[in-house]
Design an enzyme around this catalytic site. Structure first.
Site, PDB file in Angstrom:
ATOM      1  N   ASP A 223       5.121  -8.079   2.379  1.00 13.00           N
ATOM      2  CA  ASP A 223       4.866  -6.728   1.870  1.00 13.00           C
ATOM      3  C   ASP A 223       4.420  -6.716   0.409  1.00 13.00           C
ATOM      4  OD1 ASP A 223       4.839  -3.885   2.102  1.00 13.00           O
ATOM      5  OD2 ASP A 223       6.801  -3.766   1.154  1.00 13.00           O
ATOM      6  N   SER A 248       4.204   2.082   1.330  1.00  6.80           N
ATOM      7  CA  SER A 248       4.037   1.596   2.694  1.00  6.80           C
ATOM      8  C   SER A 248       4.445   2.674   3.688  1.00  6.80           C
ATOM      9  CB  SER A 248       4.889   0.347   2.928  1.00  6.80           C
ATOM     10  OG  SER A 248       4.545  -0.684   2.021  1.00  6.80           O
ATOM     11  N   GLN A 298      -0.542  -3.503   8.127  1.00  7.56           N
ATOM     12  CA  GLN A 298       0.224  -2.469   7.426  1.00  7.56           C
ATOM     13  C   GLN A 298      -0.716  -1.315   7.062  1.00  7.56           C
ATOM     14  OE1 GLN A 298       1.824  -2.208   3.026  1.00  7.56           O
ATOM     15  NE2 GLN A 298       3.336  -3.325   4.230  1.00  7.56           N
TER      16      GLN A 298
END
Length: 307
Positions: A223, A248, A298
């Site tokens: 991430d 996110s 993502q």
């Protein structure tokens, strides 16, 4: 050995920053399927998304038979996490089949869900094999690490203290950019593609050397930079420069082949699209010898601040 995702080191101790990160994944069990985790100091006033994903995966692993490893996870970030408060993870045992196990995890703070994860686990088996080839990339040992890169560009950050806080937050991970990161080239649109070599800042040996921990640390690190190609396409430096507000929204990972997170891994990242205040990131993580280990996707909020 159990699938608890943590353990004590043996032999030469890893750096304290890495031990702190491993400790962050050592969740407290407060009931059969309920766990509690803490947070580390945040660079921004919310919990780092990779931390919540990694802790949720640890919680799921603690309810799964030892012969099964995660092969995929799908997650949604629902609310910003509070770094000053503990996070409670509740695991639902959705299915235990002959080959696959499914778990659902909800992370809660202040009585509200902040994160939701579904993960699937599989017992090992043989099957058909093929993969995309690894793209070309320079030797990571020839590239600057964060201790060299961040001070060099600290003057570009909107907050002079961010560079130091970011370096501290990333001290457990040796992260090396193949080309300059977005904050170093703000105002210069580039191809929406980025490559980053990474590994933990120390070996995971002894009791730390377990596949579960490697998987959970990979989830944490995945991430860190995946939406940066969105910024590159538009010449934006990101939240450190102050020309973008982001967070996110969801995160998905597929684990294909064995890997070690304490050995060099190439994170090949791209962005196929951005629109409507959202950007999509796609990543492939290869071992140094060319095996495709992980695929990551993502979507995140990527907004230009209103003046």
């Amino acid at each position: 050995m159990t699938n608890d995702g943590t353990g004590a080191g043996a032999g030469q101790a890893p750096p304290s920053a890495l031990l702190d990160l491993v400790g962050l994944l050592d969740l407290e069990r407060i009931d059969r399927d309920i766990f509690r985790g803490q947070s580390r100091p945040a660079v921004v006033p919310r919990v780092f998304g990779g931390q919540v994903a990694a802790q949720a995966l640890v919680a799921a692993f603690r309810t799964v038979p030892d012969d099964r490893l995660a092969h995929s996870l799908h997650a949604y970030f629902l609310r910003p996490g509070d770094p000053a408060a503990p996070i409670v993870y509740t695991v639902d045992r959705i299915r235990d089949g002959r080959s696959f196990t499914t778990r659902r995890v909800v992370a809660v703070q202040h009585g509200q869900p902040i994160f939701h994860l579904s993960a699937s686990f599989q017992a090992g088996e043989d099957g058909l094999e093929h993969q995309e080839p690894m793209p070309a990339a320079p030797d990571p040992e020839t590239l600057p690490d964060s201790t060299e890169l961040l001070p060099r560009h600290a003057h570009l950050f909107s907050d002079p203290g961010v560079a130091g806080r970011l370096a501290e937050a990333r001290a457990a991970v040796d992260l090396r950019y193949v080309t300059e990161p977005p904050y170093a080239t703000a105002g210069q649109p580039r191809e929406p593609r980025s490559q980053v070599w990474f590994r933990t800042a120390g070996k995971l040996d002894g009791d730390l050397d377990r596949p579960v921990l490697h998987l959970c640390l990979a989830a944490y690190i995945s991430d860190m930079s995946l939406l940066e190609p969105v910024l590159l396409a538009h010449g934006r430096g990101g939240w450190t420069v102050g020309d973008v507000v982001g967070a996110s929204l969801d995160h998905a990972m597929w684990f294909h082949r064995p890997f070690r997170v304490d050995e060099w891994l190439l994170y090949d990242q791209s962005s196929p699209t951005s629109q409507a205040g959202r950007g999509l990131g796609h990543g492939r993580i290869f071992t140094a010898d060319g095996r495709l280990a992980i695929t990551v996707m993502q979507e995140g909020v990527v907004r230009v601040p209103r003046g």
